[in-house]
Design a protein around this motif. Structure first.
Motif, mmCIF file in Angstrom:
data_model
loop_
_atom_site.group_PDB
_atom_site.id
_atom_site.type_symbol
_atom_site.label_atom_id
_atom_site.label_comp_id
_atom_site.label_asym_id
_atom_site.label_seq_id
_atom_site.Cartn_x
_atom_site.Cartn_y
_atom_site.Cartn_z
ATOM 1 N N GLY A 1 11.430 8.117 -12.231
ATOM 2 C CA GLY A 1 10.687 8.540 -11.051
ATOM 3 C C GLY A 1 10.562 7.426 -10.021
ATOM 4 N N ILE A 2 10.441 6.181 -10.498
ATOM 5 C CA ILE A 2 10.411 5.039 -9.582
ATOM 6 C C ILE A 2 11.704 4.986 -8.773
ATOM 7 C CG2 ILE A 2 10.425 2.510 -9.481
ATOM 8 C CD1 ILE A 2 8.572 2.489 -11.904
ATOM 9 N N ILE A 3 12.817 5.185 -9.471
ATOM 10 C CA ILE A 3 14.129 5.152 -8.810
ATOM 11 C C ILE A 3 14.247 6.266 -7.783
ATOM 12 C CG2 ILE A 3 16.615 5.382 -9.210
ATOM 13 C CD1 ILE A 3 16.074 4.191 -12.039
ATOM 14 N N VAL A 4 13.861 7.481 -8.189
ATOM 15 C CA VAL A 4 13.958 8.632 -7.280
ATOM 16 C C VAL A 4 13.074 8.413 -6.052
ATOM 17 C CG1 VAL A 4 13.486 11.088 -7.019
ATOM 18 C CG2 VAL A 4 14.529 10.237 -9.122
ATOM 19 N N GLY A 5 11.861 7.897 -6.268
ATOM 20 C CA GLY A 5 10.946 7.656 -5.155
ATOM 21 C C GLY A 5 11.532 6.712 -4.133
ATOM 22 N N VAL A 6 12.134 5.622 -4.601
ATOM 23 C CA VAL A 6 12.737 4.653 -3.683
ATOM 24 C C VAL A 6 13.928 5.267 -2.952
ATOM 25 C CG1 VAL A 6 13.952 2.444 -3.534
ATOM 26 C CG2 VAL A 6 11.946 2.668 -5.012
ATOM 27 N N VAL A 7 14.751 6.001 -3.679
ATOM 28 C CA VAL A 7 15.935 6.628 -3.081
ATOM 29 C C VAL A 7 15.530 7.601 -1.975
ATOM 30 C CG1 VAL A 7 17.826 8.238 -3.522
ATOM 31 C CG2 VAL A 7 17.419 6.341 -5.086
ATOM 32 N N VAL A 8 14.505 8.413 -2.249
ATOM 33 C CA VAL A 8 14.052 9.405 -1.262
ATOM 34 C C VAL A 8 13.412 8.729 -0.055
ATOM 35 C CG1 VAL A 8 12.411 11.282 -0.864
ATOM 36 C CG2 VAL A 8 13.755 11.227 -2.975
ATOM 37 N N LYS A 9 12.565 7.750 -0.304
ATOM 38 C CA LYS A 9 11.813 7.107 0.771
ATOM 39 C C LYS A 9 12.696 6.285 1.691
ATOM 40 C CE LYS A 9 7.791 6.111 2.669
ATOM 41 N NZ LYS A 9 6.931 7.167 3.256
ATOM 42 N N ASP B 1 0.822 -1.219 0.000
ATOM 43 C CA ASP B 1 0.000 0.000 0.000
ATOM 44 C C ASP B 1 0.853 1.265 0.000
ATOM 45 O OD1 ASP B 1 -2.067 -1.765 0.152
ATOM 46 O OD2 ASP B 1 -3.057 -0.828 1.872
ATOM 47 N N SER B 2 1.869 1.299 0.868
ATOM 48 C CA SER B 2 2.699 2.509 0.963
ATOM 49 C C SER B 2 3.538 2.705 -0.293
ATOM 50 C CB SER B 2 3.597 2.438 2.203
ATOM 51 O OG SER B 2 4.460 1.312 2.131
ATOM 52 N N THR B 3 3.975 1.589 -0.907
ATOM 53 C CA THR B 3 4.764 1.694 -2.133
ATOM 54 C C THR B 3 3.920 2.223 -3.285
ATOM 55 O OG1 THR B 3 6.189 -0.141 -1.444
ATOM 56 C CG2 THR B 3 6.183 0.427 -3.786
ATOM 57 N N VAL B 4 2.699 1.691 -3.430
ATOM 58 C CA VAL B 4 1.810 2.157 -4.498
ATOM 59 C C VAL B 4 1.445 3.620 -4.288
ATOM 60 C CG1 VAL B 4 -0.488 1.905 -5.504
ATOM 61 C CG2 VAL B 4 0.895 -0.128 -5.037
ATOM 62 N N GLN B 5 1.173 3.986 -3.042
ATOM 63 C CA GLN B 5 0.849 5.385 -2.751
ATOM 64 C C GLN B 5 2.011 6.292 -3.125
ATOM 65 O OE1 GLN B 5 -0.088 6.206 1.334
ATOM 66 N NE2 GLN B 5 -0.157 8.409 1.027
ATOM 67 N N LEU B 6 3.234 5.876 -2.766
ATOM 68 C CA LEU B 6 4.419 6.666 -3.089
ATOM 69 C C LEU B 6 4.588 6.807 -4.600
ATOM 70 C CD1 LEU B 6 7.238 7.944 -2.300
ATOM 71 C CD2 LEU B 6 8.157 5.616 -2.506
ATOM 72 N N MET B 7 4.357 5.724 -5.317
ATOM 73 C CA MET B 7 4.662 5.693 -6.741
ATOM 74 C C MET B 7 3.649 6.441 -7.607
ATOM 75 S SD MET B 7 7.506 4.411 -7.305
ATOM 76 C CE MET B 7 8.667 3.940 -6.038
ATOM 77 N N PHE B 8 2.368 6.458 -7.210
ATOM 78 C CA PHE B 8 1.378 7.065 -8.102
ATOM 79 C C PHE B 8 0.512 8.138 -7.455
ATOM 80 C CE2 PHE B 8 -2.468 6.910 -10.925
ATOM 81 C CZ PHE B 8 -1.825 7.320 -12.090
ATOM 82 N N TYR B 9 0.574 8.256 -6.142
ATOM 83 C CA TYR B 9 -0.306 9.226 -5.484
ATOM 84 C C TYR B 9 0.461 10.295 -4.724
ATOM 85 C CZ TYR B 9 -3.730 5.817 -6.878
ATOM 86 O OH TYR B 9 -4.512 4.970 -7.642
ATOM 87 N N THR B 10 1.750 10.433 -5.070
ATOM 88 C CA THR B 10 2.567 11.551 -4.587
ATOM 89 C C THR B 10 3.387 12.053 -5.769
ATOM 90 O OG1 THR B 10 4.582 10.295 -4.027
ATOM 91 C CG2 THR B 10 2.820 10.330 -2.369
ATOM 92 N N THR B 11 4.070 13.153 -5.570
ATOM 93 C CA THR B 11 4.953 13.668 -6.630
ATOM 94 C C THR B 11 6.409 13.281 -6.367
ATOM 95 O OG1 THR B 11 5.066 15.778 -5.448
ATOM 96 C CG2 THR B 11 3.484 15.614 -7.254
ATOM 97 N N ASP B 12 6.578 12.140 -5.663
ATOM 98 C CA ASP B 12 7.927 11.620 -5.422
ATOM 99 C C ASP B 12 8.206 10.337 -6.194
ATOM 100 O OD1 ASP B 12 8.803 13.593 -3.646
ATOM 101 O OD2 ASP B 12 7.796 12.629 -1.963
ATOM 102 N N GLY B 13 7.220 9.851 -6.949
ATOM 103 C CA GLY B 13 7.393 8.596 -7.668
ATOM 104 C C GLY B 13 7.291 8.782 -9.168
ATOM 105 N N ILE B 14 6.416 7.984 -9.789
ATOM 106 C CA ILE B 14 6.244 8.055 -11.240
ATOM 107 C C ILE B 14 5.864 9.465 -11.678
ATOM 108 C CG2 ILE B 14 4.790 7.263 -13.150
ATOM 109 C CD1 ILE B 14 4.695 4.531 -11.788
ATOM 110 N N LEU B 15 5.028 10.132 -10.891
ATOM 111 C CA LEU B 15 4.598 11.498 -11.227
ATOM 112 C C LEU B 15 5.536 12.547 -10.631
ATOM 113 C CD1 LEU B 15 0.724 11.130 -10.684
ATOM 114 C CD2 LEU B 15 2.063 10.744 -12.757
ATOM 115 N N GLY B 16 6.789 12.174 -10.455
ATOM 116 C CA GLY B 16 7.750 13.060 -9.810
ATOM 117 C C GLY B 16 8.420 14.044 -10.749
#
Length: 677
Positions: free
Chosen positions: A447-455, A193-208
């Motif tokens: 964006g996936i990479i950046v999201g993981v790095v930041v999180k 849940d937290s990974t999906v939220q990070l990746m598509f429902y924040t601006t830190d993942g795919i939509l970063g």
């Protein structure tokens, strides 16, 4: 380097009549599809062809509308951009790279395209609801988010290639299995849940940030390049280059350098640049007497440098503006100007010495185009000049690109041969969108990479690990960073490479450069730009670095040479590229930031002299053939001159003058005159 060719061998190297001109469009397309994933598209017909055509047109019109009228909110702009890119990729790019019927789209790709449309439309449709319950993911949110991740990875695999897809997938795995990693890599891990939220429902993942730059700056500049191409500016670059450099010693090789530097302003791909200009220059070089590997290497090296040539650099340069923050694109372009000129100067010098060593002539007056006719189309360069001026005076980056497109349309009307019709403009919009598809997929995966790095805090952990491994040495840190950038860049787009290295390695460089600054001080612009340009340069150089040297492989497809040897020669020709980034990190004067004109002139002059000595040493010829002792001395002198510490430069200048005097007095008077360079 190539061996000297006797007259009989030069005669053998002459191409048959059918190969003396440009490489056929079919051959160019075949090479592009083999070495450039972005070009490996279907040749659609019927309804599918019209569907993709109008889809691409709608994509461009949407981007133009938001660029002119004002962008939508971040989630809406980026998700719609993502939906367009993913759905069109599934229609255009086959799942398996094999020959077959590419005129049709299989049913499963229509299904994937529809799912991509649904993913892109989810944020616009559910916007109020998603904003209201931010932080909470429903079952439908979870399904759509998983679809977004899976579709992004598959679209990236098709349009960009397997390496970046594997890297993004590994970062996702790291997010889940963090507790099982050893040492400083260990973290508490993320649930679904937290990974999906990070990746598509924040601006830190795919939509970063990477996708944000694709959905704004990059797309508009790609459109600008597409409009320029429709005016015939690509062919004009070749004609202008031949007119200015064709008569020089080894003229066709210098034409390749000149043309590729210009082509870089309208092409963000080293491979595409190789095929575009190489189809013209490589046969010309072979006809003159260059062997196949050297001809391909010259084109590969020059085309790769096109991405670092201002004013319009590779797509990652636009990302750099956002990642550093507080700077404009013009700051990046201005800082990259002298390093880019030194890069091309180094390649020019090497090819010049090789041409003198082998005894290759330039083109005769009869072989050159009519300079007056060439200059009649000089107006085609005005849009590029206009963009430079607008960026210099502080016009917003996106607006400068819009003005550039408008200027291209107006300037093209000056000459009937270059005038853009309404149909040309429609096709420019379609071509620009087609070029943007792979960039959109690559930035979404990045964006996936950046999201993981930041999180997970991986960036800080790896930066500290890099500093520890180097023992706090700035030179070792730079060396390890160079290796990482080159390895990651083998088969990966520069955009994704830059995202990874800028979030992992650049902070380590910045940390070491900040040791003399007060604790808690803001990072000076010169330090931030030098660190980010360092990883940017080496990510690009990966395109000519064996064993995976895509630009060299593409060039060998045109020249008929051996790919690995072509890559090795290209790496030698690009010797300057492996040195210049160290120069501007250790001596930021080269970036024209916080420096005086006197310092700048001294650093550039010694660097240029160093390129001459280094080129002569590597080629083995200056005014005459060098002995082995002279070659070693020339290489050492070149390195001393380009190293920014004062004592080394002073000693290098003295030795350089002595070497030059020895060479001049004992020169081979039968060799072509240096003045013909």
């Amino acid at each position: 380097m190539s061996n000297e060719l006797p007259p009989k061998e030069k005669e053998k190297m002459k191409l048959p009549p059918e190969e003396e001109g440009n490489i056929s469009e079919e051959k160019q397309k075949e090479i592009l599809q083999k070495y450039d994933p972005e070009s490996n598209t279907r040749d659609l017909s019927g309804i599918a062809k019209h569907l993709v055509f109008f889809g691409l047109l709608a994509f461009s019109l949407f981007q133009l509308y938001t660029a002119i009228d004002g962008q939508l909110t971040a989630y809406l702009q980026r998700s719609i951009h993502l939906g367009f890119a993913l759905s069109l990729i599934f229609l255009l790019f086959p799942a398996i790279k094999r020959k077959g019927d590419r005129r049709k789209v299989p049913f499963y790709d229509y299904l994937l395209a529809l799912l991509a449309v649904a993913v892109g439309a989810y944020w616009p449709i559910m916007y109020d609801d998603l904003v209201f319950r931010v932080g909470r993911v429903t079952e439908m949110d979870l399904i759509v988010g998983i679809l977004a991740i899976v579709l992004t990875l598959e679209a990236t695999r098709r349009a960009v290639g397997l390496p970046i897809t594997i890297i993004s997938s590994l970062f996702l795995a790291y997010a889940f299995w963090g507790p099982y990693f050893p040492g400083f890599l260990k973290h508490r891990g993320q649930d679904l849940d937290s990974t999906v939220q990070l990746m598509f429902y924040t601006t830190d993942g795919i939509l970063g940030t990477p996708l944000a730059v694709s959905a704004t700056f990059i797309f508009v500049y790609l459109l600008f390049g597409a409009f320029l191409v429709k005016t015939g500016v690509g062919e004009y670059f070749n004609d202008l280059s031949v007119s200015l450099a064709g008569h020089l010693i080894g003229g066709p090789a210098k034409v390749a350098i000149f043309s590729s530097a210009l082509q870089g302003t309208i092409s963000g791909s080293s491979v595409a640049n190789v095929v575009t200009s190489g189809a013209y220059t490589i046969p010309m070089m072979k006809k003159l007497g260059y062997n196949k590997e050297f001809a391909g290497a010259v084109e590969a090296t020059s085309s790769t440098g096109g991405q670092i040539m201002p004013p319009i650099m590779g797509a990652a340069a636009f990302l750099m503006v956002e990642f550093i923050g507080g700077i404009s694109y013009w700051d990046i372009a201005k800082a990259a100007a002298i390093p880019a000129l030194l890069y091309f100067s180094g390649v020019w010098i090497m090819t010049h010495f090789e041409a003198k060593r082998v005894g290759l002539r330039g083109l005769t007056k009869e072989e050159l185009p009519d300079r007056k006719e060439v200059l009649k189309k000089i107006h085609l360069l005005l849009p590029i000049v206009i963009i430079i001026v607008f960026l210099m005076v502080g016009v917003p980056t996106m607006h400068a690109a819009l003005y550039g497109i408008l200027a291209t349309i107006l300037v093209s009307a000056i000459n009937k041969e270059t005038r853009l019709s309404f149909k040309d403009m429609i096709h420019a919009l379609v071509d620009g969108a087609r070029t943007a598809l792979a960039v959109g997929a690559a930035t979404a995966a990045a964006g996936i990479i950046v999201g993981v790095v930041v999180k997970t805090g991986l960036g800080l952990s790896l930066a500290n690990g890099l500093i520890s491994a180097s023992g706090g040495s700035i030179l070792l840190t730079l060396f390890f960073t160079m290796l990482a950038a080159i390895v990651l860049g083998m088969g990966s787009p520069t955009t994704a490479n830059y995202v990874i290295t800028s979030t992992i390695a650049a902070p380590a460089i910045i940390t070491l450069l900040m040791l003399d600054e007060p604790a808690g001080a803001a990072v000076p612009m010169v330090i931030a730009i030098s660190a980010h340009l360092f990883v940017f340069y080496f990510g690009i150089i990966a395109d000519i670095t064996p064993p995976v040297a895509l630009a060299a492989f593409a060039a060998s497809g045109i020249s008929g040479g051996e790919p690995i040897r072509t890559g090795i020669i290209a790496s030698k020709l690009a010797a300057a590229a492996f040195i210049i980034p160290y120069m501007f990190v250790l001596s930021p004067s080269l970036l024209m930031i916080d420096t005086t004109w006197l310092e700048l002139i001294w650093v550039v002059a010694t660097a240029f002299a160093g390129m001459i000595a280094l080129g002569a040493g590597l080629i083995g010829f200056w005014y005459r053939k060098l002995t082995w002792i002279e070659r070693i001395l020339a290489v050492v002198t070149g390195l001393a001159l380009v190293y920014p510490e004062g004592i080394y430069s002073y000693v290098g200048v003295v030795v350089f003058i002595v070497l030059w005097a020895i060479q001049w007095t004992a020169r081979d008077k039968k060799a072509p005159k240096a003045s013909e360079a």
